[in-house]
Design a protein around this motif. Structure first.
Motif, PDB file in Angstrom:
ATOM      1  N   THR A  72       0.823  -1.214   0.000  1.00 40.04           N
ATOM      2  CA  THR A  72       0.000   0.000   0.000  1.00 40.04           C
ATOM      3  C   THR A  72       0.855   1.261   0.000  1.00 40.04           C
ATOM      4  O   THR A  72       0.371   2.343  -0.317  1.00 40.04           O
ATOM      5  CB  THR A  72      -0.939   0.050   1.225  1.00 40.04           C
ATOM      6  OG1 THR A  72      -0.149   0.061   2.429  1.00 40.04           O
ATOM      7  CG2 THR A  72      -1.904  -1.131   1.232  1.00 40.04           C
ATOM      8  N   GLN A  73       2.141   1.131   0.332  1.00 40.50           N
ATOM      9  CA  GLN A  73       3.005   2.299   0.495  1.00 40.50           C
ATOM     10  C   GLN A  73       4.110   2.410  -0.545  1.00 40.50           C
ATOM     11  O   GLN A  73       4.609   3.499  -0.809  1.00 40.50           O
ATOM     12  CB  GLN A  73       3.653   2.257   1.888  1.00 40.50           C
ATOM     13  CG  GLN A  73       2.662   2.164   3.018  1.00 40.50           C
ATOM     14  CD  GLN A  73       1.673   3.305   3.023  1.00 40.50           C
ATOM     15  OE1 GLN A  73       2.070   4.474   3.108  1.00 40.50           O
ATOM     16  NE2 GLN A  73       0.383   2.992   2.918  1.00 40.50           N
ATOM     17  N   ILE A  74       4.545   1.285  -1.114  1.00 48.33           N
ATOM     18  CA  ILE A  74       5.669   1.286  -2.043  1.00 48.33           C
ATOM     19  C   ILE A  74       5.207   0.657  -3.350  1.00 48.33           C
ATOM     20  O   ILE A  74       4.965  -0.547  -3.419  1.00 48.33           O
ATOM     21  CB  ILE A  74       6.874   0.517  -1.471  1.00 48.33           C
ATOM     22  CG1 ILE A  74       7.296   1.114  -0.116  1.00 48.33           C
ATOM     23  CG2 ILE A  74       8.035   0.549  -2.452  1.00 48.33           C
ATOM     24  CD1 ILE A  74       8.391   0.336   0.582  1.00 48.33           C
ATOM     25  N   ALA A  75       5.072   1.483  -4.370  1.00 44.71           N
ATOM     26  CA  ALA A  75       4.585   1.001  -5.665  1.00 44.71           C
ATOM     27  C   ALA A  75       5.694   0.266  -6.405  1.00 44.71           C
ATOM     28  O   ALA A  75       6.833   0.747  -6.473  1.00 44.71           O
ATOM     29  CB  ALA A  75       4.083   2.170  -6.506  1.00 44.71           C
ATOM     30  N   ILE A  76       5.362  -0.881  -6.970  1.00 43.24           N
ATOM     31  CA  ILE A  76       6.388  -1.649  -7.683  1.00 43.24           C
ATOM     32  C   ILE A  76       6.822  -0.950  -8.970  1.00 43.24           C
ATOM     33  O   ILE A  76       7.853  -1.296  -9.540  1.00 43.24           O
ATOM     34  CB  ILE A  76       5.901  -3.080  -7.995  1.00 43.24           C
ATOM     35  CG1 ILE A  76       4.646  -3.048  -8.864  1.00 43.24           C
ATOM     36  CG2 ILE A  76       5.677  -3.861  -6.723  1.00 43.24           C
ATOM     37  CD1 ILE A  76       4.223  -4.425  -9.346  1.00 43.24           C
TER      38      ILE A  76
END
Length: 290
Positions: A237-241
């Motif tokens: 939810t916090q670090i977009a791939i």
């Protein structure tokens, strides 16, 4: 470095789930794999974080306000990836501190935030953990909290006060640091590819970039960087791939996240130093038999 760190103990104090992986994921995985006891204390559940997964947008604070519980699960998955079995929330079972949001925002005015916490109470909760686990090394943020987030600043203040008040004397204390030279190299590479890193033209544009003189230790966790990236992905939810962290990895190689940097604020530089005078082992100079 030693081949076996059984008996050595490290304590990390962070503000929200995901901070630990971004700053210290390779370090945590390395020492855990070598037998050290690694304890993570997270001060809030990150309720005010932005939700980067559209299907989970309903978890946001302004919707169902269920993000905190979800991030607890993300943190557990991330710690499993890093091999860290002792992870706790500050005041767990006694007190719950809420994500404070950025300074000047409406959430920052809530009375239940970590920023609004009774400082002596919060510090004493961490004192109890320090005296329980007796860490040889503590890692937290600098006095600016890295980039000025109230919870990061409060985590720094609570951690440093607790270290002073605890019966156990922590031999070495480090603050996380991101050197400008490393960040600038990443920015230049991304610019050459027609992309950017957090929209920055220069490392000077980023509040968390510090002069290289603040680097006293560099941990080469390259052998554990795949675990760090898996832990980053766990914080979905916090670090977009497809965001800047993974873009840097794709374009510069995973090694950019393998090295992690520290400022030594208590204790003496010890052990084998690299060509720039940096420690290569946070536990160097510490005898667990003394």
């Amino acid at each position: 470095m030693l081949a076996n760190y059984t008996g050595y103990r490290a304590l990390l104090v962070h503000a929200h789930p995901d901070d630990e992986t971004i700053n210290n994921g390779s370090t945590m995985a390395l020492y855990a794999a070598l037998g050290a006891q690694v304890t993570l204390v997270t001060c809030t559940r990150g309720e005010e974080g932005e939700v980067l997964i559209p299907a989970l947008a309903h978890l946001a604070a302004h919707e169902t306000d269920a993000l905190g519980d979800h991030r607890v699960e993300e943190l557990a998955q991330a710690m499993a990836e890093l091999g860290v079995t002792d992870h706790r929330f500050l005041g767990e079972g006694v007190k719950r501190y809420r994500d404070s949001g950025m300074m000047g925002t409406e959430p920052n005015n809530r009375p239940d935030t970590f920023w609004s916490a009774d400082f002596d109470e919060a510090s004493q909760l961490l004192v109890a953990i320090i005296d329980e686990i007796k860490p040889h090394v503590m890692i937290t943020y600098d006095e600016f909290g890295g980039y000025g987030h109230p919870d990061h600043i409060q985590a720094h203040r609570v951690a440093m006060a607790a270290a002073e008040r605890a019966t156990w004397n922590i031999p070495k204390i480090y603050w996380n640091v991101m050197p400008k030279s490393v960040i600038q190299a990443g920015i230049e590479k991304m610019k050459s590819l027609g992309s950017d890193f957090f929209g920055a033209e220069s490392a000077d544009d980023l509040p968390f970039a510090k002069d290289d003189s603040f680097v006293h230790a560099c941990i080469n966790g390259g052998d554990y960087v795949h675990q760090k990236m898996a832990a980053m992905a766990a914080h979905g939810t916090q670090i977009a791939i497809d965001g800047p962290f993974f873009s840097l990895s794709n374009n510069l190689g995973l090694e950019i996240w393998g090295n992690e940097y520290y400022t030594l604020v208590k204790g003496e530089k010890s052990g084998e130093l690299d060509g720039q005078g940096h420690e290569s082992d946070l536990f160097a100079g510490i005898s667990i038999t003394s």
